[in-house]
Write a protein that holds these residues in place. Structure first.
Motif, short mmCIF file in Angstrom:
data_model
loop_
_atom_site.label_atom_id
_atom_site.label_comp_id
_atom_site.label_asym_id
_atom_site.label_seq_id
_atom_site.Cartn_x
_atom_site.Cartn_y
_atom_site.Cartn_z
N UNK A 263 -9.11 -9.42 2.12
CA UNK A 263 -7.76 -9.89 2.47
C UNK A 263 -6.78 -9.56 1.35
N UNK A 264 -7.21 -9.74 0.10
CA UNK A 264 -6.35 -9.39 -1.04
C UNK A 264 -6.01 -7.91 -1.04
N UNK A 265 -7.00 -7.08 -0.73
CA UNK A 265 -6.78 -5.63 -0.67
C UNK A 265 -5.70 -5.29 0.36
N UNK A 266 -5.79 -5.90 1.53
CA UNK A 266 -4.84 -5.60 2.62
C UNK A 266 -3.44 -6.10 2.27
N UNK A 267 -3.35 -7.34 1.79
CA UNK A 267 -2.04 -7.94 1.51
C UNK A 267 -1.35 -7.28 0.32
N UNK A 268 -2.13 -6.90 -0.68
CA UNK A 268 -1.54 -6.29 -1.88
C UNK A 268 -1.29 -4.80 -1.69
N UNK A 273 -9.65 2.57 -4.26
CA UNK A 273 -10.63 3.02 -5.24
C UNK A 273 -10.60 2.14 -6.49
N UNK A 274 -9.39 1.88 -7.01
CA UNK A 274 -9.27 1.01 -8.18
C UNK A 274 -9.72 -0.40 -7.84
N UNK A 275 -9.34 -0.83 -6.64
CA UNK A 275 -9.71 -2.16 -6.17
C UNK A 275 -11.24 -2.33 -6.17
N UNK A 276 -11.95 -1.35 -5.63
CA UNK A 276 -13.41 -1.41 -5.56
C UNK A 276 -14.02 -1.45 -6.95
N UNK A 277 -13.46 -0.64 -7.87
CA UNK A 277 -13.97 -0.64 -9.24
C UNK A 277 -13.79 -2.01 -9.88
#
Length: 422
Positions: A263-268, A273-277
């Motif tokens: 949810x953070x990934x979608x909203x932000x 790629x950086x998010x997953x790292x």
């Protein structure tokens, strides 16, 4: 007692010395545990304890996923947004800023279970607000420090899945069990810190008060988002609502943390790629720092067991549960104060003594919960704790001055919990 048991007693003092000197916690616990196993001709017992703790699935899932989510919240600035919107309405409250800021920190610490991470996010905002409102630096730092006890209501805190797994109950059921006592400690922090700040005249202000700008979070191009401010609350909301009212969304801690991260990934609208790292950097940090101490405590416990000290100690506790009551409260509290960390001593106690709680008329969840709450209270009263040094650095004041305002309330809270919790 036999010679190996006396050697185990001596080794406990060696461990305490090592923790006080702030040597690497995992090295101290693992090294001492393996030495005891070797002296007891049971080296394989220590190695087996190491391997068993490494693959404890319930702990690994909850702790690593929670740390991954914490890293994601930091990367997306969701944690800073939450603090920003909580802090905005409280300016101009005068001395009442102290209890309000403690309560805000307590609340945020549930969503951001790392004491240091929470204090960095909250302290960067609230300490300057309190200083500008005429609160002395020591009082401002103490207000934030006292609130960092809130992490023990978070399902992502290592002690919750650890004790719940030991007691054979769900993590959320264990949190529900100790929540009233955690709130009692929180209330002592709110009211007690305010009283001591008034006693020390912190509401009279300090014309020379200022913050260390180098320790504040860089603003860069940070823009608070009301939507992202809700993200840190998503996993906790899912877990609470699923357990209490909506069984169809009930899920484990790890699943809730992963869903919150997505949810953070979608909203932000972050870079995937950086998010997953960042997420997996957090999971690795969780295993290295948190699971590492749990594994080390397991090895140390195996050494004490091989030496026969645990059996002797449990037999003594059967004679009087008062020894367990105060040993499981004042013991972790004192160790938290003198080492600056409630984790190592608490985990060692819960690994060695708490499984036998029923033998001396207590429950595992009661004794285990008391031990980790007391350890956390001791850490909050310690001038050596990393979080104390952090908030003291922001407010540019001595850590000793800060804990003068938190030590007595935390000790009183520990004694009250010892009397009513087990």
């Amino acid at each position: 007692m036999g010679i190996t048991q006396w050697l185990a007693v001596a080794m406990i003092f060696v461990v305490i010395y090592g923790l006080i000197k702030r040597y690497e916690t995992r090295l101290v616990l693992i090294g001492s545990g393996l030495v005891l196993c070797l002296l007891s001709w049971d080296l394989i017992g220590g190695l087996n304890a190491f391997a068993k703790s490494m693959t404890n699935s319930s702990l690994v899932m909850a702790i690593c996923a929670s740390m991954g989510f914490a890293f994601v919240a930091r990367y997306t600035n969701a944690d800073r947004s939450l603090v920003h919107y909580l802090a905005s309405p409280i300016r101009g409250l005068g001395v009442l800023l102290v209890p309000v800021c403690t309560a805000i920190t307590f609340f945020v610490n549930i969503a951001i279970p790392s004491a240091a991470g929470c204090a960095a996010a909250v302290g960067s905002t609230l300490i300057p607000v309190m200083l500008r409102a005429g609160i002395k630096p020591a009082g401002a730092a103490a207000a934030v420090l006292a609130g960092t006890i809130g992490s023990y209501l978070s399902p992502g805190t290592s002690h919750n899945p650890y004790v719940a797994n030991m007691a054979g109950i769900d993590v959320m059921d264990f949190i529900a069990f100790h929540a009233p006592y955690s709130l009692i400690i929180g209330a002592f922090g709110v009211v007690g810190t305010l009283l001591f700040c008034i006693l020390f005249g912190d509401h009279k202000g300090d014309a020379n008060a200022k913050v260390d700008e180098s320790k504040l979070q860089k603003q860069d191009d940070f823009k608070p988002s009301p939507v992202l401010a809700l993200v840190p609350l998503v996993p906790i909301t899912i877990l609470v609502v699923g357990n209490l009212w909506c069984p169809f969304i009930k899920m484990g801690v790890a699943q809730a943390m992963v869903l919150g991260a997505v949810i953070a990934l979608v909203l932000a609208r972050a870079n995937p790629q950086t998010f997953t790292k960042e997420f997996f950097n957090g999971t690795g940090k969780g295993y290295a720092d948190v699971m590492g101490i749990i594994i080390a405590a397991g090895v140390f416990a195996a050494g004490l067991k091989s030496a026969g000290l645990i059996d002797t100690f449990v037999q003594a506790l059967k004679e009087s549960n008062e020894i367990a009551r105060w040993g499981g409260s004042i013991g972790p509290f004192i160790m938290g104060v003198i080492t600056g960390s409630g984790d190592a001593a608490t985990l060692a106690f819960n690994e060695t003594v708490t499984p036998h709680a029923k033998d001396f008329g207590m429950t595992i969840e009661g004794l285990g919960g008391l031990a980790f709450l007391a350890g956390a209270a001791g850490r909050t009263a310690s001038p050596l704790a990393g979080v104390t040094i952090l908030v003291s650095g922001i407010a540019m004041v001595s850590p000793i001055e800060v804990v003068k305002r938190t030590a007595v309330p935390m000790l009183a809270a520990t004694i009250v919990c010892a009397l009513i919790m087990v």
